[in-house]
Scaffold this active site. Structure first.
Site, mmCIF file in Angstrom:
data_model
loop_
_atom_site.group_PDB
_atom_site.id
_atom_site.type_symbol
_atom_site.label_atom_id
_atom_site.label_comp_id
_atom_site.label_asym_id
_atom_site.label_seq_id
_atom_site.Cartn_x
_atom_site.Cartn_y
_atom_site.Cartn_z
ATOM 1 C CD GLU A 165 -3.037 -1.013 2.242
ATOM 2 O OE1 GLU A 165 -2.977 -0.107 3.097
ATOM 3 O OE2 GLU A 165 -3.983 -1.816 2.180
ATOM 4 C CD GLU A 363 -3.434 -5.860 3.891
ATOM 5 O OE1 GLU A 363 -4.253 -5.057 4.387
ATOM 6 O OE2 GLU A 363 -2.208 -5.675 3.883
#
Ligand code: BGC
Ligand code: BGC
Length: 458
Positions: A165, A363
């Protein structure tokens, strides 16, 4: 659930990250990370929590691998702590690599594919002292680190992710300052995006040179919805969408900058940067939690929905956040919108066509803070419903042709949830942070049965 089939080769996994689970922050020569320093500053993390002990995964990894074996997962996504491997940001500490070697071997013994992320936000503090992600030099340091890890483990790690991320490290770490290292640079944080893109590209080169096979990145992607139909809100949506959905994808997939005017917004872009960044990758990791509604500056809440106590956004950001009207939210307050996952994936399929690499959901999960009852049972129906609904949304994307190869639930176990400390529980396994006892929740049994039923078609 018998009607949900994701295919015999689909990879079922769980995910964690080093600073969120390991603890043992001074052990075996580990150097401090930006998160150790940030969390030790008063007022940064809820209730003054830190990752000093976390789940003590560093010592209890065998117990955790045994839990994963019970769960029946095919793969474990963990992250390697850069400050364990390079405590001063440059020199290799072999004891740090030894830990990951023990973990990887324990996984392989149980037939679980090690899936390693090289950077999940725990920058060596020594590098922060030299400009951190604001300095271009960090990309070369990252490549050396990636090479050192791969030289030890490339023969045994199934798949690699360079960064986790990068948009969140950019925005929360360097624009709003709600995460380490706590910089409030506003749009100036785009400098950090350039350096992460370069670190990714140089990292892929170093991994390949050391013999790593499957290489990708784990990005956070967000469907961006307009808060109203004003033209200024459409502009805000376009900008926010480019930050979350193109900044870390267009250069990798199309060889183009993903944000309009990137070369003017960021200093020091060089002619060959896009070539460095655009190394071929073998898969794209997508982390999905929820959509985000945005509008023109000054129209919304002015607070960052990713943190419960609502930090104010820096005023120079050309958007503001709005709430999404959703019948259900998790305990973080994030809206539960499974169709957003289909929207993201189908959108990429349309935008990138054949150039979109195979996708793994690296995720997905929610903060549902159920505690054990008097019999020690954790009845977390909400997590089960959340996961089932998101898997159906994933199936819908696959049905229109998106090549999705696997799903990693966030998270194996409750852990240190960044600015929220231990207040938000994302695990299939409950962790008592006093005793460190692990208790599988109802969702664990549900996920285990689901995986077993899918594996039967192999
Ligand atoms: C989460 C995203 C969420 C965002 C909110 C991030 O930390 O990973 O899923 O949408 O914060 O701005
Ligand atoms: C991060 C995880 C985090 C999760 C829930 C993602 O943004 O990669 O580290 O725990 O979302 O907030």
């Amino acid at each position: 659930m018998t009607d949900l089939q994701l295919g015999p080769d689909f990879v079922w996994g769980v995910a964690t990250a080093s600073y969120q689970v390991e603890g043992a922050v001074t052990e075996d020569g580990r150097g401090p990370s930006a998160w150790d320093v940030f969390a030790s500053r008063p007022g940064t993390v809820r209730a003054g929590h830190t990752g000093d002990v976390a789940c003590d995964h560093y010592h209890r990894y065998r117990e955790d691998v045994a839990l994963m074996a019970d769960l029946g997962v095919d793969a474990y996504r963990f992250s390697v702590a850069w400050p364990r491997v390079m405590p001063d940001g440059m020199t290799v500490e072999p004891r740090g690599l030894d830990f990951y070697e023990r973990l990887v071997d324990a996984l392989l013994e149980k037939g679980i594919q090690p899936s390693a992320t090289l950077f999940h936000w725990d920058t060596p503090q020594a590098l922060e002292g030299r400009g951190g992600w604001e300095s271009r030099d960090v990309a070369d340091r990252f490549a050396e680190y990636a090479g050192a890890v791969a030289e030890r483990l490339a023969d045994r790690v199934t798949r690699w992710m360079t960064l986790n991320e990068p948009v969140v490290l950019t925005m929360m770490g360097h624009a709003t300052g709600r995460h380490a290292p706590g910089k409030q640079l506003g749009l100036g944080a785009l400098q950090v995006a350039l350096h992460q893109l370069l670190a990714h590209g140089r990292g892929v080169q170093a991994l390949r040179a050391a013999g790593a096979r499957e290489i990708g990145i784990a990005n956070n992607h967000v469907p961006v919805w307009p808060s109203d139909d004003h033209p200024e809100s459409a502009e805000a949506v376009a900008f926010f969408d480019s930050l979350y959905n193109r900044l870390f994808l267009d250069p990798l997939i199309l060889g183009e900058w993903g944000v309009d005017g990137f070369e003017d917004l960021v200093e020091g872009v060089r002619d060959d940067d896009l070539a460095t960044i655009g190394q071929p990758i073998d898969f794209l990791g997508v982390n999905y939690y929820n959509p985000q509604a945005v509008g023109a500056p000054g129209t919304g809440t002015g607070t960052d929905p990713a943190v419960v106590d609502g930090a104010m956004l820096p005023p120079d950001l050309p958007f503001t956040f709005h709430d999404i009207d959703s019948p259900t939210h998790n305990d973080f307050g994030w809206p539960i919108v499974p169709s957003g996952l289909t929207e993201v994936l189908v959108g990429f399929h349309e935008r990138y066509g054949d150039r979109l690499p195979p996708v793994y959901i690296t995720e997905n999960g929610g903060a549902f803070n159920e505690e054990p009852d008097e019999h020690g049972r954790v009845d977390d129906q909400r997590r089960i419903a959340y996961t089932e609904d998101h898997l159906r949304a994933l199936r819908a994307a696959m049905d229109v042709g998106v090549d999705v190869r696997g799903y990693f639930h966030w998270s194996l176990m409750d852990n240190f949830e960044w600015a929220e400390g231990y207040a938000m529980r994302f695990g299939l396994v409950h962790v008592d942070f006093e005793t460190l006892a692990r208790t599988p929740k109802d969702s664990f049994a549900w996920y285990r049965d689901l995986i077993a039923s899918q594996q039967r078609s192999r």
